[in-house]
Scaffold this motif. Structure first.
Motif, mmCIF file in Angstrom:
data_model
loop_
_atom_site.group_PDB
_atom_site.id
_atom_site.type_symbol
_atom_site.label_atom_id
_atom_site.label_comp_id
_atom_site.label_asym_id
_atom_site.label_seq_id
_atom_site.Cartn_x
_atom_site.Cartn_y
_atom_site.Cartn_z
ATOM 1 N N GLY A 404 5.068 17.660 10.159
ATOM 2 C CA GLY A 404 4.416 17.784 11.458
ATOM 3 C C GLY A 404 4.955 18.895 12.325
ATOM 4 O O GLY A 404 5.476 19.899 11.843
ATOM 5 N N ARG A 405 4.840 18.685 13.649
ATOM 6 C CA ARG A 405 5.146 19.723 14.630
ATOM 7 C C ARG A 405 6.648 19.807 14.916
ATOM 8 O O ARG A 405 7.381 18.848 14.744
ATOM 9 C CB ARG A 405 4.388 19.434 15.923
ATOM 10 C CG ARG A 405 2.874 19.510 15.778
ATOM 11 C CD ARG A 405 2.176 18.927 16.994
ATOM 12 N NE ARG A 405 2.340 17.478 17.050
ATOM 13 C CZ ARG A 405 2.127 16.749 18.144
ATOM 14 N NH1 ARG A 405 1.768 17.337 19.258
ATOM 15 N NH2 ARG A 405 2.285 15.450 18.104
ATOM 16 N N THR A 418 13.446 20.807 28.670
ATOM 17 C CA THR A 418 12.008 20.548 28.672
ATOM 18 C C THR A 418 11.426 21.056 27.363
ATOM 19 O O THR A 418 11.693 22.201 26.957
ATOM 20 C CB THR A 418 11.312 21.271 29.849
ATOM 21 O OG1 THR A 418 11.874 20.813 31.075
ATOM 22 C CG2 THR A 418 9.817 20.994 29.847
ATOM 23 N N ASP A 419 10.632 20.201 26.688
ATOM 24 C CA ASP A 419 9.994 20.628 25.441
ATOM 25 C C ASP A 419 8.822 21.548 25.779
ATOM 26 O O ASP A 419 7.810 21.105 26.337
ATOM 27 C CB ASP A 419 9.510 19.412 24.652
ATOM 28 C CG ASP A 419 9.057 19.786 23.241
ATOM 29 O OD1 ASP A 419 8.969 20.994 22.942
ATOM 30 O OD2 ASP A 419 8.786 18.875 22.434
ATOM 31 N N VAL A 420 8.957 22.836 25.440
ATOM 32 C CA VAL A 420 7.930 23.834 25.768
ATOM 33 C C VAL A 420 7.265 24.377 24.504
ATOM 34 O O VAL A 420 6.671 25.456 24.529
ATOM 35 C CB VAL A 420 8.544 24.995 26.586
ATOM 36 C CG1 VAL A 420 9.034 24.495 27.932
ATOM 37 C CG2 VAL A 420 9.680 25.683 25.807
ATOM 38 N N ALA A 421 7.339 23.634 23.411
ATOM 39 C CA ALA A 421 6.779 24.116 22.146
ATOM 40 C C ALA A 421 5.295 24.405 22.265
ATOM 41 O O ALA A 421 4.810 25.423 21.757
ATOM 42 C CB ALA A 421 7.039 23.101 21.034
ATOM 43 N N ALA A 426 4.894 27.454 19.861
ATOM 44 C CA ALA A 426 5.992 27.393 18.892
ATOM 45 C C ALA A 426 6.034 26.074 18.124
ATOM 46 O O ALA A 426 7.052 25.753 17.512
ATOM 47 C CB ALA A 426 7.324 27.613 19.607
ATOM 48 N N GLU A 427 4.933 25.320 18.126
ATOM 49 C CA GLU A 427 4.959 24.021 17.426
ATOM 50 C C GLU A 427 5.038 24.195 15.913
ATOM 51 O O GLU A 427 5.678 23.408 15.231
ATOM 52 C CB GLU A 427 3.726 23.207 17.787
ATOM 53 C CG GLU A 427 3.823 22.520 19.120
ATOM 54 C CD GLU A 427 2.756 21.460 19.276
ATOM 55 O OE1 GLU A 427 3.109 20.290 19.533
ATOM 56 O OE2 GLU A 427 1.559 21.778 19.143
ATOM 57 N N ASP A 428 4.334 25.192 15.358
ATOM 58 C CA ASP A 428 4.424 25.508 13.928
ATOM 59 C C ASP A 428 4.394 24.257 13.053
ATOM 60 O O ASP A 428 5.373 23.911 12.391
ATOM 61 C CB ASP A 428 5.700 26.301 13.641
ATOM 62 C CG ASP A 428 5.789 26.723 12.182
ATOM 63 O OD1 ASP A 428 4.791 27.223 11.656
ATOM 64 O OD2 ASP A 428 6.857 26.540 11.575
ATOM 65 N N LEU A 487 7.262 33.173 10.779
ATOM 66 C CA LEU A 487 8.036 34.073 11.627
ATOM 67 C C LEU A 487 7.331 34.177 12.972
ATOM 68 O O LEU A 487 6.176 34.612 13.047
ATOM 69 C CB LEU A 487 8.162 35.456 10.989
ATOM 70 C CG LEU A 487 8.926 36.511 11.812
ATOM 71 C CD1 LEU A 487 10.365 36.068 12.059
ATOM 72 C CD2 LEU A 487 8.890 37.864 11.116
ATOM 73 N N LEU A 488 8.018 33.756 14.034
ATOM 74 C CA LEU A 488 7.471 33.776 15.386
ATOM 75 C C LEU A 488 8.163 34.872 16.186
ATOM 76 O O LEU A 488 9.378 34.816 16.410
ATOM 77 C CB LEU A 488 7.670 32.424 16.070
ATOM 78 C CG LEU A 488 6.967 31.224 15.422
ATOM 79 C CD1 LEU A 488 7.382 29.927 16.109
ATOM 80 C CD2 LEU A 488 5.456 31.389 15.464
#
Length: 542
Positions: A404-405, A418-421, A426-428, A487-488
């Motif tokens: 998953g994410r 803070t989760d900013v995915a 950037a959840e990928d 690759l982000l």
């Protein structure tokens, strides 16, 4: 000559074996070799394993596109290796791979099929250089009766890489081969000892162990620590300064027999030497370094449930003491049923990870909830990495989750995250195994590489017209599970951009670990990916 063992049931329910075949009895009595008369069991009902084995045979697959896969894959490879224009460039061909990664065959009565094939050739060129050719070709087949014939092969350009010499040489035997630990144990490998150690020791096949490099005795030379599964001791090798290493595991107090997942050497108590946080499958352990000898601090960590996989260290609140974030993969409680990741493509029923804050007195406290790291803290985490992605001098945290994410926790500078995915793209979603920060394009911002799983079978199946599920989001996420690594790039607009395809770094096979380093000293970070899976000869016995 062959004979069969049949069994019948007595009135009391016990089994009595009957040997049939008088000739076989006579042959045994005359002393003939047993190898001449194999025993073939005849069961009243078929073992359950037979159904499973039938599914392993691709020709018995219910999925039409897979029924002829093995035969067509073999044909494709023969065609590519028969291309003399390619193969003639090599003096020695050591890598020759042709993997079908997509197929449009979706009906049993189709008389044509088109495939996308990943081509990889590698070895020694006639010039003496090491040569690698990599790319994708398209192949079309037509069927006449049960026979498939090549109709068209579109040869797309292959990416070519070469090197004048090998960059690395295996010096294991040279550097540690004189140690009894190597001669008597390490050189044989885990499989050897899985056959010899009682399963009660906890030894397993998965190999979620690692190594750590550290100057543990402060002599200015790097030593290294090798982790092992339960039943085999961890090994500490001391750098002797002459190109060789001596084992000092027992002398240093680090010959630990617990199932060890990760080793983190750092100055936990700020006394100037390197202590050890050892992550075992059930708990973290702190060993304090006193003059090169390590002592367990038994009450260093609070109790925490989970099956731990890895950990990362940083001073997240900048109070001068190193803190630790601990990844957990599953509960694995004895006596309870295995709770599988649900849903497979976006699992949110995993165990919590933990942030342990260093109190500065040799003990840690659970700061997970008050730091905000309990948000989206219900996934199957394999690895994490600290990195300051927004250049505010506070360490942020990326967490790679399987099934998953992923999570990207921004450090707010006040002890909270803070989760900013989602906001940062950037959840990928994927089968996350590893994470690494590095400025690969030298623009002054940390970029992110996530190790996932690449599967040729997964790409074929989820990309085929037969793959029909009503939930389009689930369909996309299942396809993403097989795509591979990501690759982000950390963009100037404040978000991450997926540049995997352009950079050509998606296919990392089954990636368990990854890291940035400038291997060729050209001023740009390269990528190293460690991958692997359980392999062995096909004996048709699973």
């Amino acid at each position: 000559m062959k004979f069969n063992w049949d069994y019948v049931t007595n009135s009391n329910g016990s089994y009595k074996w009957l040997l049939t075949g008088a000739l076989a009895i006579l042959a045994l009595a005359l002393g003939s070799k047993a190898a001449d008369y194999p025993v073939i069991p005849k069961f009243q009902r078929q073992p359950a394993i037979r159904e499973t084995l039938a599914r392993v045979d691709a020709t018995q697959d219910r999925w039409v596109g897979e029924q002829d896969y093995e035969a067509l894959q073999k044909k494709v490879k023969e065609i590519i290796l028969g291309d003399t224009e390619l193969t003639s460039r090599f003096k020695e061909l050591t890598v020759a791979e042709a993997k079908i990664i997509s197929s449009d065959r979706a009906t049993a009565d189709s008389t044509s099929a088109s495939f996308r094939v990943r081509v990889e050739l590698g070895g020694t060129a006639k010039s003496g250089e090491f040569l690698s050719l990599l790319g994708q070709w398209d192949a079309s087949f037509s069927r006449s009766g049960e026979t498939w014939k090549l109709a068209e092969l579109i040869q797309r350009p292959l990416r070519e890489l070469s090197a004048p010499r090998r960059w690395f040489a295996d010096i294991t035997e040279k550097t540690i081969g004189h140690n009894g630990a190597y001669q008597n144990q390490l050189k044989y490998g885990i499989d050897h000892f899985r056959e010899r150690l009682d399963v009660a020791t906890g030894i397993d096949v998965y190999g979620h162990q690692g190594i750590a490099v550290v100057d543990y005795d402060g002599d200015g030379l790097e030593d290294f620590y090798v982790l092992q599964p339960s039943g085999l001791p961890n090994r500490l090798f001391h750098n002797d300064g002459n190109g060789a290493f001596s084992e000092r595991s027992q002398a240093a107090g680090l010959d630990i027999l617990d199932d060890s997942r990760a080793a983190l050497f750092a100055d936990i108590d700020n006394d100037g030497d390197q202590d050890l946080i050892l992550i075992t499958s059930s708990r973290p352990l702190l060993f304090l370094n006193k003059g090169g000898v390590f002592t367990l601090a038994p009450k260093a960590f609070p109790n925490a449930p989970g099956n731990f996989t890895s950990a990362v260290i940083a001073d997240y609140d900048r109070d001068g003491f190193l803190d630790i974030y601990l990844c957990s993969y599953d509960f694995w409680s004895p006596g309870k049923r295995y709770n599988s990741p649900t849903p497979y493509y976006d699992a949110t029923n995993g165990p919590p990870n933990f942030l342990f804050r260093n109190r500065g007195n040799g003990t840690f406290e659970d700061a997970t909830a008050r730091s905000g790291l309990n948000v989206n803290n219900n996934r199957y985490s394999f690895a994490a990495a600290w990195g300051d992605f927004n250049n505010d001098n506070w360490p942020d945290l990326f967490v790679a989750n399987d099934f998953g994410r992923k999570n990207l926790y921004r450090n707010n500078g006040d002890g909270t995250f803070t989760d900013v995915a989602v906001a940062m793209d950037a959840e990928d979603a994927g089968a996350g195994m590893s994470a690494a920060w590095g400025d690969f394009n030298n623009d002054g911002r940390l970029d992110l590489y996530a190790g996932n799983m690449w599967s040729s079978a997964g790409l074929r199946l989820t990309g085929n017209a037969q793959f029909q599920i009503p939930d389009e989001r689930a369909r996309r996420l299942l396809q993403r599970q097989a795509r591979g690594n990501t690759l982000l790039a950390n963009g100037a607009a404040g978000k991450f951009e997926d540049v995997t395809a352009d950079a050509g770094v998606g296919m990392g096979r089954w990636s368990w670990a990854s890291g940035f380093a400038d291997f060729d000293n050209d001023g740009f970070l390269d990528l190293f990916i460690q991958n692997g899976y359980i392999t062995g000869a096909d004996t048709h016995d699973l």
